[in-house]
Design a protein around this motif. Structure first.
Motif, PDB file in Angstrom:
ATOM      1  N   GLY A 158      -2.495   8.104  -0.018  1.00 29.96           N
ATOM      2  CA  GLY A 158      -3.329   6.927  -0.225  1.00 29.96           C
ATOM      3  C   GLY A 158      -4.557   7.003   0.651  1.00 29.96           C
ATOM      4  N   SER A 180       3.953  -0.991  -9.639  1.00 31.63           N
ATOM      5  CA  SER A 180       3.131  -0.863  -8.444  1.00 31.63           C
ATOM      6  C   SER A 180       2.691  -2.236  -7.959  1.00 31.63           C
ATOM      7  N   ASP A 225       4.298   6.970  -6.305  1.00 29.24           N
ATOM      8  CA  ASP A 225       3.968   7.758  -5.117  1.00 29.24           C
ATOM      9  C   ASP A 225       4.869   7.384  -3.943  1.00 29.24           C
ATOM     10  N   ARG A 226       5.170   6.102  -3.808  1.00 31.35           N
ATOM     11  CA  ARG A 226       6.012   5.655  -2.690  1.00 31.35           C
ATOM     12  C   ARG A 226       7.431   6.193  -2.836  1.00 31.35           C
ATOM     13  N   SER A 239       1.191   2.404  -5.073  1.00 25.53           N
ATOM     14  CA  SER A 239       1.802   2.947  -6.289  1.00 25.53           C
ATOM     15  C   SER A 239       3.306   3.137  -6.113  1.00 25.53           C
ATOM     16  N   CYS A 271       2.573   6.539   4.078  1.00 22.60           N
ATOM     17  CA  CYS A 271       2.250   6.122   2.716  1.00 22.60           C
ATOM     18  C   CYS A 271       1.423   4.841   2.795  1.00 22.60           C
ATOM     19  N   CYS A 272       0.159   4.948   2.391  1.00 22.67           N
ATOM     20  CA  CYS A 272      -0.765   3.814   2.399  1.00 22.67           C
ATOM     21  C   CYS A 272      -1.179   3.482   0.974  1.00 22.67           C
ATOM     22  N   ASN A 273      -0.302   3.749   0.050  1.00 22.16           N
ATOM     23  CA  ASN A 273      -0.578   3.611  -1.377  1.00 22.16           C
ATOM     24  C   ASN A 273       0.398   2.615  -1.983  1.00 22.16           C
ATOM     25  N   ASP A 327      -4.605  11.549  -2.708  1.00 25.11           N
ATOM     26  CA  ASP A 327      -4.884  10.363  -3.520  1.00 25.11           C
ATOM     27  C   ASP A 327      -5.543  10.828  -4.813  1.00 25.11           C
TER      28      ASP A 327
END
Length: 223
Positions: free
Chosen positions: A19, A155, A109-110, A106, A102-104, A43
Motif C-alpha cells: 500500500g 475491501s 492484499d491484506r 484491499s 500492510c497499509c492497504n 501497490d
C-alpha cells in the motif's frame, strides 16, 4: 538491550510495505527516521484523489502515476534504497523481509499478506485510517491473525485521512515494525488498537475458532 546491535539490524533490514498511498508513504518516512533504509513498496493502483495532500501527492499525480512509483521517488532522496512492484501481491518473490506492513484497505492484499507472513515465519503490522479513526493490529505467530477479526470479504473504504490521525498511526506502525526487526516482538502491543480523536483503546482478542487461517488452534499455510 544492545543499541548498537539493534541499530545495525534496523539499518540492514528489508521491509515490505503493501500500500503506497498516504499511510504507506508516511509510515515509510517514519521508518526512515528510525534508521530503516531498505524497502520494497507494493501497490498496483494509481494515485487517487484521496491521496492528494500537496506534500506527498499532488493533483497532477492523480490517475497518471502509480502510487508506488511516486512514493519511491519521495523516499530515495531521504536516503532509502527502494524498489517498487505493481504486480499482484502473490507474485512478490521470496518474502525475505524482516518486517511486513500492510497499509492497504484491499481485502485481497491484506489476506495475502496474512497468509504469507505465516508461510515465511514473519510478522505483520496492519493499519487502516478513515477520517479521525484508525485501526492497527500486529500479527504474530502466537496470537490472532487478520482472519480472526476481518469477517467481511469486501475491501474497506478508508475515506480521507485526518492528517493528525494519519501521522499518529504511521508512527505507531513504525514503532511496532522496529520492535519486530530488533527481535523484541514480546514488546509489541497485543490486541487491536483503535484510535479516535487522539485516544487509544486496546481490544484484547483471541484466536477465532472459525478463522479460516487457524484450524485446531494452529496456523495453516493456506486458508
Amino acid at each position: 538491550m544492545d543499541g548498537t546491535k539493534d541499530g545495525k539490524r534496523i539499518a540492514s533490514a528489508r521491509v515490505l510495505i503493501i500500500g503506497a498511498g498516504l499511510l504507506g508513504c508516511v509510515t515509510a518516512e517514519a521508518l526512515i527516521a528510525r534508521g530503516v533504509r531498505h524497502f520494497v513498496i507494493f501497490d498496483p493502483s494509481s494515485v487517487g484523489f484521496r491521496d492528494v495532500d500537496g506534500e506527498h501527492f499532488v493533483q497532477s499525480d492523480v490517475g497518471s502515476r502509480y502510487a508506488a512509483e511516486v512514493t519511491v521517488a519521495r523516499l530515495v532522496p531521504m536516503g532509502a534504497s527502494c524498489t517498487y512492484q505493481i504486480a499482484g501481491a502473490q507474485k512478490i518473490d521470496g518474502w525475505n523481509f524482516e518486517a511486513v506492513l500492510c497499509c492497504n484497505a484491499s481485502y485481497g492484499d491484506r489476506m495475502t499478506a496474512n497468509m504469507r507472513v505465516r508461510q515465511y515465519h514473519l510478522a505483520l503490522v496492519d493499519g487502516i485510517v478513515s477520517g479521525r479513526r484508525a485501526r492497527v493490529q500486529t500479527v504474530l505467530s502466537t496470537g490472532p491473525c487478520l482472519g480472526c477479526l476481518v469477517t467481511s470479504r469486501s475491501s474497506v473504504d478508508p475515506g480521507i485521512a485526518d492528517p493528525v490521525t494519519l501521522k499518529e498511526t504511521a508512527e505507531f506502525m513504525a514503532e511496532e515494525a522496529v520492535k519486530i526487526i530488533a527481535g523484541r516482538m514480546y514488546d509489541c502491543v497485543s490486541g487491536v488498537i483503535h484510535m479516535e480523536d487522539g485516544n487509544r483503546v486496546v481490544l484484547n482478542t483471541g484466536i477465532s475458532p472459525s478463522c479460516p487461517f487457524h484450524r485446531d488452534g494452529k496456523w495453516q499455510n493456506t486458508p
